[in-house]
Design an enzyme around this catalytic site. Structure first.
Site, PDB file in Angstrom:
ATOM      1  N   GLY A  52      49.354   9.511  33.633  1.00 11.63           N
ATOM      2  CA  GLY A  52      48.570   8.216  33.582  1.00 11.63           C
ATOM      3  C   GLY A  52      47.508   8.572  32.729  1.00 11.63           C
ATOM      4  CB  CYS A  53      45.246  11.000  31.164  1.00 13.57           C
ATOM      5  SG  CYS A  53      44.500  11.643  33.108  1.00 13.57           S
ATOM      6  CD  GLN A  54      43.155   5.517  26.178  1.00 12.03           C
ATOM      7  OE1 GLN A  54      42.049   5.551  27.033  1.00 12.03           O
ATOM      8  NE2 GLN A  54      43.262   4.538  25.303  1.00 12.03           N
ATOM      9  CB  SER A  55      42.781  12.148  26.824  1.00  8.37           C
ATOM     10  OG  SER A  55      41.985  11.037  26.131  1.00  8.37           O
TER      11      SER A  55
END
Length: 137
Positions: free
Chosen positions: A51-54
């Site tokens: 779920g993290c963009q990074s």
């Protein structure tokens, strides 16, 4: 006041004293350099936070009833935040880490450094850490 709450309050006090989000952002970047390095072999899909963009990788374990973890990211701002999360959770009793209400990163002074996606990503990291501590109980 318990150790986790006390550590979060100390972090917030530091950031509030800076007075602006640029100072907070710069401080997070400086903290990124303090995050202990992680071995490259830790950066696997199994250790990735979903779920993290990074990209963020976590590896946790129990040691003498205490929660321990390593963390890394491909962005410096998240590395700085991971360093702060280590100060809050690493080495704490497993039960305390599993039940910890992690809130320091939601403070408006810190939120000014993050866009909406990054704010959600930090929430995913905090949830993954609490879940991992619970599984280790």
């Amino acid at each position: 006041m318990d150790e986790i709450l006390s550590e979060q309050e100390a972090i917030l006090e530091e950031f509030r004293e800076m007075g602006d989000s640029f100072g907070c952002y710069s401080y997070l970047l400086a903290l990124a350099g303090l995050l202990p390095p992680c071995p490259e072999e830790m950066k696997t899909p199994e250790n990735a936070v979903k779920g993290c963009q990074s990209h963020v990788w976590l590896r946790s374990w129990a040691e003498d009833g205490r929660f321990r973890f390593q963390a890394d990211s491909d962005t410096y701002i998240l590395k700085g935040l991971l360093y702060l999360l280590m100060n809050v959770l690493d080495g704490r009793p497993l039960e305390a880490a599993a039940k910890a209400e992690l809130y320091f990163w939601k403070d408006p002074m810190l939120l000014g450094s993050f866009d909406d996606q990054r704010q959600k990503g930090v929430g995913y990291v905090a949830a993954a850490l609490r879940k991992s501590a619970g599984e280790l109980l």
